[in-house]
Design an enzyme around this catalytic site. Structure first.
Site, mmCIF file in Angstrom:
data_model
loop_
_atom_site.group_PDB
_atom_site.id
_atom_site.type_symbol
_atom_site.label_atom_id
_atom_site.label_comp_id
_atom_site.label_asym_id
_atom_site.label_seq_id
_atom_site.Cartn_x
_atom_site.Cartn_y
_atom_site.Cartn_z
ATOM 1 N N ASP A 201 1.026 -1.469 -0.215
ATOM 2 C CA ASP A 201 0.083 0.535 0.342
ATOM 3 C C ASP A 201 1.016 1.489 0.009
ATOM 4 O O ASP A 201 0.028 1.706 0.917
ATOM 5 C CB ASP A 201 -1.058 -0.243 1.282
ATOM 6 N N GLU B 176 -11.778 0.813 -3.085
ATOM 7 C CA GLU B 176 -10.652 1.462 -2.242
ATOM 8 C C GLU B 176 -9.743 2.074 -2.298
ATOM 9 O O GLU B 176 -9.561 2.088 -3.771
ATOM 10 C CB GLU B 176 -11.075 0.513 -1.823
#
Length: 513
Positions: free
Chosen positions: A15, A181
């Site tokens: 991420d 997301e």
């Protein structure tokens, strides 16, 4: 044409988020239940990165005890505005967003503030600073209508560090029926570009986009979505699970994306999600990821930036400093009361009651495995008095899936090295070897096929291969979760008090790639 080798941050660095200040680039990644949390990296060429600190590195800043390794701190975003750095992130519990928070610093090397909770549901928060000075927080959550997820926005009051004003629902994604997301917002030529991830963080992961003429929308799906994905590639593709991108512009006008991906071998990966660097072009329709190739490459052209040198890390750690290096982590909290420099050199580890298979804070420190082929060894001394007391090396995927090569004693009090596998929460001894004393060099060698465990008796010099564990045993595909393998040192009395103290003379991590 000069090239570099992807990934630019190998090993478990999921991420990624990036920002630029002048000629300097700063990057953060998820840390899950590892402590300290949220590593901060610096670069000047986007390829070579040096860790500066961790955002959360003080006891009590964020509660992690009791969490699965794949819960904890998820998907931070780093941004810079008016001389201040901001990081927003989420504490996840049971795979759901539990607490969204913001931290700030004037210097990316710290100190960072304590977390300030925000009234924000969901996960994957991000910040966008508009031209008028207003700051907007975006995040994803369960969809109020439609489904299954949606991206939403609310203004962040920078003076109070509080969310203010109404909530704006921005978009439900481009892929029908897929969770949306990882929202990041950018403005270019008066157009707001919303970049997101869809399809989950596994094989169907992808980068999608929408655009709007106003910051709060309405956002219209970019019909070219997904803009970047390897979901359609075959099993021989060296990089999979590509997604969760963040963009940065260079002073010379180039745009690059950092994105996560994995490098599977025969369908499974053990190193976790890594950081890859991808060139981005722009057209009237929006960003074009990897315009020359259409995908993430292991070998890519260098950015048009000056080379940035960094020191080469030594393979041997002798633990001469009062603090461990930034590459070392513990689980769910600090272990300074359990692990300390030893008088005369080395590291002392108390055999505390907490076992590795718990969700507490065991006496355990580890570093990421960053190379499929590597050799790890450590010289350890430990005089156990009971078979429940052990100390040694751990190949750690999560609390329910790991291997330990430990010094201990048998029921007659004789010193032994014991290789134990723990899978799905159940432990079983795989191999044992007698020792003449409680001191040995323990080692594990990893390659494409497996992890081979060895022991050398320090008194006799006798070496013994104990067993080889197939590599997929430690893979995310088999163990579940979101993390990669960590290699480390531990001691435990497995629920008993007063389990003695281990002495680690040195620890080697030697890449063989």
């Amino acid at each position: 044409m000069p090239t570099f080798r992807n990934p630019v941050l190998p090993g478990c660095h999921p991420d990624p988020s990036i920002c630029r200040v002048g000629e300097d680039y700063y990057l953060v990644t998820s840390s899950f239940a590892y402590y300290p949390a949220i590593p901060v990296f610096h670069s000047r060429d986007l390829v070579r990165w040096r860790q500066l600190t961790h955002v959360l590195n003080r006891p009590g800043q964020l509660p992690l005890q009791g969490l699965d390794v794949s819960d904890g701190v998820w998907a931070p975003t780093v941004r810079h505005h008016d001389g201040r750095f901001y990081v927003v992130s989420t504490l996840a519990v049971n795979r759901r967003g539990h607490l969204t928070f913001v931290v700030t610093a004037d210097d990316p090397a710290g100190p960072w503030s304590d977390p300030v909770p925000l009234e924000a549901e969901g996960i994957d928060p991000s910040l966008f600073f508009d031209d008028d000075g207003r700051c907007w927080l975006t995040a994803c959550r369960d969809a109020v209508t439609g489904g299954p997820g949606e991206l939403w926005m609310r203004e962040l009051d920078l003076d109070r560090l509080e969310l203010a004003g109404p909530t704006h629902v921005l978009w439900q994604g481009a892929v029908r029926g897929a969770w949306v997301e990882a929202p990041h917002l950018y403005k270019r030529d008066g157009v707001y570009h919303l970049i997101a991830a869809e399809g989950g963080t596994e094989r169907n992961h992808s980068v999608t986009a929408a655009r709007a003429g106003a910051v709060t929308g309405p956002y219209v799906t970019d019909p070219r979505s997904p803009l970047l994905t390897h979901r359609h590639r075959g099993p021989d593709e060296p990089v999979h699970n590509v997604g969760h991108a963040d963009l940065v512009d260079t002073p010379g006008g180039e745009t690059w994306a950092v994105t996560l991906g994995v490098r599977p071998i025969d369908g499974t990966h053990t190193l976790g999600r890594e950081v890859f660097l991808v060139p981005v072009g722009w057209t009237a329709h929006g960003p074009v990821f990897a315009p020359e190739t259409g995908g993430v490459q292991l070998t890519e052209r260098l950015p048009g930036l000056a080379a940035f040198s960094q020191p080469v890390a030594a393979s041997r750690t002798s633990f001469d400093s009062p603090e461990l290096g930034l590459e070392w982590s513990s689980l769910r909290g600090p272990v300074t009361d359990l692990i300390r420099p030893a008088a005369g050199g080395g590291l002392e580890i108390d055999a505390a009651p907490e076992p590795l298979g718990s969700t507490g804070v065991p006496a355990f420190v580890a570093r990421r495995q960053q190379h499929v082929r590597c050799h790890v060894q450590a010289r350890i001394g430990f005089s156990a008095t009971l078979p429940s007391e052990e100390a040694g090396l751990a190949v750690f995927q999560n609390q329910d899936q790991h291997a330990t090569l430990a010094l201990t004693v048998d029921a007659d009090g004789e010193a032994r090295a014991v290789l134990t596998l723990r899978e799905a929460g159940t432990s079983a001894v795989l191999a044992t070897a007698p020792l003449t004393s409680g001191e040995a060099v323990l080692s594990v060698e990893s390659d494409e096929s497996g992890y081979t465990f060895r022991v050398q008796d320090c008194d006799t010099g006798r070496r013994l291969d104990l067993a080889t564990v197939e590599r997929p045993f430690f893979s995310t595909e088999r163990a579940g979760g979101f993390v990669g393998v960590h290699l480390g040192l531990y001691a435990t009395a497995n629920g008993r008090a007063g389990g003695g103290r281990a002495r680690v003379h040195w620890f080697d991590y030697q890449p063989a790639d």
